[in-house]
Design a protein around this motif. Structure first.
Motif, PDB file in Angstrom:
ATOM      1  N   UNK A 287       0.836  -1.199   0.000  1.00 50.65           N
ATOM      2  CA  UNK A 287       0.000   0.000   0.000  1.00 50.65           C
ATOM      3  C   UNK A 287       0.874   1.254   0.000  1.00 50.65           C
ATOM      4  N   UNK A 288       1.933   1.256   0.799  1.00 53.65           N
ATOM      5  CA  UNK A 288       2.858   2.385   0.835  1.00 53.65           C
ATOM      6  C   UNK A 288       3.530   2.582  -0.519  1.00 53.65           C
ATOM      7  N   UNK A 289       3.936   1.477  -1.158  1.00 49.74           N
ATOM      8  CA  UNK A 289       4.556   1.564  -2.482  1.00 49.74           C
ATOM      9  C   UNK A 289       3.569   2.099  -3.502  1.00 49.74           C
ATOM     10  N   UNK A 290       2.348   1.607  -3.427  1.00 51.61           N
ATOM     11  CA  UNK A 290       1.319   2.074  -4.355  1.00 51.61           C
ATOM     12  C   UNK A 290       1.020   3.563  -4.143  1.00 51.61           C
ATOM     13  N   UNK A 291       1.006   4.013  -2.882  1.00 51.05           N
ATOM     14  CA  UNK A 291       0.774   5.427  -2.614  1.00 51.05           C
ATOM     15  C   UNK A 291       1.919   6.274  -3.167  1.00 51.05           C
ATOM     16  N   UNK A 292       3.156   5.771  -3.021  1.00 49.69           N
ATOM     17  CA  UNK A 292       4.304   6.489  -3.589  1.00 49.69           C
ATOM     18  C   UNK A 292       4.186   6.571  -5.103  1.00 49.69           C
ATOM     19  N   UNK A 293       3.802   5.444  -5.718  1.00 49.76           N
ATOM     20  CA  UNK A 293       3.628   5.430  -7.175  1.00 49.76           C
ATOM     21  C   UNK A 293       2.514   6.383  -7.596  1.00 49.76           C
ATOM     22  N   UNK A 294       1.436   6.415  -6.830  1.00 45.47           N
ATOM     23  CA  UNK A 294       0.321   7.311  -7.130  1.00 45.47           C
ATOM     24  C   UNK A 294       0.766   8.768  -7.046  1.00 45.47           C
ATOM     25  N   UNK A 295       1.518   9.112  -6.005  1.00 39.42           N
ATOM     26  CA  UNK A 295       2.005  10.488  -5.870  1.00 39.42           C
ATOM     27  C   UNK A 295       2.932  10.849  -7.020  1.00 39.42           C
ATOM     28  N   UNK A 296       3.812   9.925  -7.408  1.00 34.82           N
ATOM     29  CA  UNK A 296       4.718  10.185  -8.529  1.00 34.82           C
ATOM     30  C   UNK A 296       3.927  10.365  -9.822  1.00 34.82           C
ATOM     31  N   UNK A 297       2.919   9.520 -10.026  1.00 31.38           N
ATOM     32  CA  UNK A 297       2.091   9.624 -11.224  1.00 31.38           C
ATOM     33  C   UNK A 297       1.328  10.944 -11.230  1.00 31.38           C
ATOM     34  N   UNK A 298       0.803  11.356 -10.087  1.00 36.20           N
ATOM     35  CA  UNK A 298       0.097  12.634  -9.997  1.00 36.20           C
ATOM     36  C   UNK A 298       1.045  13.796 -10.276  1.00 36.20           C
ATOM     37  N   UNK A 299       2.290  13.699  -9.791  1.00 35.82           N
ATOM     38  CA  UNK A 299       3.281  14.737 -10.064  1.00 35.82           C
ATOM     39  C   UNK A 299       3.578  14.796 -11.561  1.00 35.82           C
ATOM     40  N   UNK A 300       3.723  13.625 -12.175  1.00 36.82           N
ATOM     41  CA  UNK A 300       3.982  13.578 -13.617  1.00 36.82           C
ATOM     42  C   UNK A 300       2.814  14.147 -14.413  1.00 36.82           C
ATOM     43  N   UNK A 301       1.602  13.839 -13.982  1.00 42.60           N
ATOM     44  CA  UNK A 301       0.412  14.369 -14.653  1.00 42.60           C
ATOM     45  C   UNK A 301       0.396  15.890 -14.542  1.00 42.60           C
ATOM     46  N   UNK A 302       0.682  16.386 -13.349  1.00 38.81           N
ATOM     47  CA  UNK A 302       0.696  17.835 -13.139  1.00 38.81           C
ATOM     48  C   UNK A 302       1.761  18.492 -14.015  1.00 38.81           C
TER      49      UNK A 302
END
Length: 111
Positions: free
Chosen positions: A23-38
């Motif tokens: 879950x922590x890894x997935x949250x990190x990936x989600x934050x990175x993906x959101x940063x990339x989207x932004x």
């Protein structure tokens, strides 16, 4: 050694730890993906604005070219009119001179 409830509890604890880590890894990936989207949105906005400025410049350049052609045509027309005006002035002066000569001849003849 272990009773069945202890084994089940340890399995659940390990399972919880594994799931929590995932879950922590997935949250990190989600934050990175959101940063990339932004970042991608920002880049897209910049590119769109650049494209709009280029389109605006192109339209402005086209208008300036048309205006320049119109002005060049106007200049040509005015130059032609100047030539005609110079010819008319020369003709007018010639006619004035001829009139003066005719007046002198008439004046001599009427004496």
């Amino acid at each position: 050694m272990f009773s069945e409830p202890d084994v089940e509890r340890r399995d659940y604890k390990k399972l919880y730890e594994v799931i929590n880590r995932e879950n922590g890894q997935l949250q990190s990936q989600l934050q990175e993906t959101q940063r990339l989207i932004s970042q991608t949105r920002t880049d897209l906005d910049k590119a769109t604005q650049r494209q709009e400025r280029i389109a605006d410049r192109s339209a402005l350049l086209e208008m300036e070219k048309k205006e320049r052609r119109l002005l060049e045509r106007r200049i040509q027309d005015l130059e032609e009119q100047l030539k005609v005006l110079a010819d008319l002035k020369a003709d007018n002066q010639r006619l004035k001179d001829e009139n003066g000569a005719l007046i002198r001849v008439i004046s001599k003849l009427s004496k």
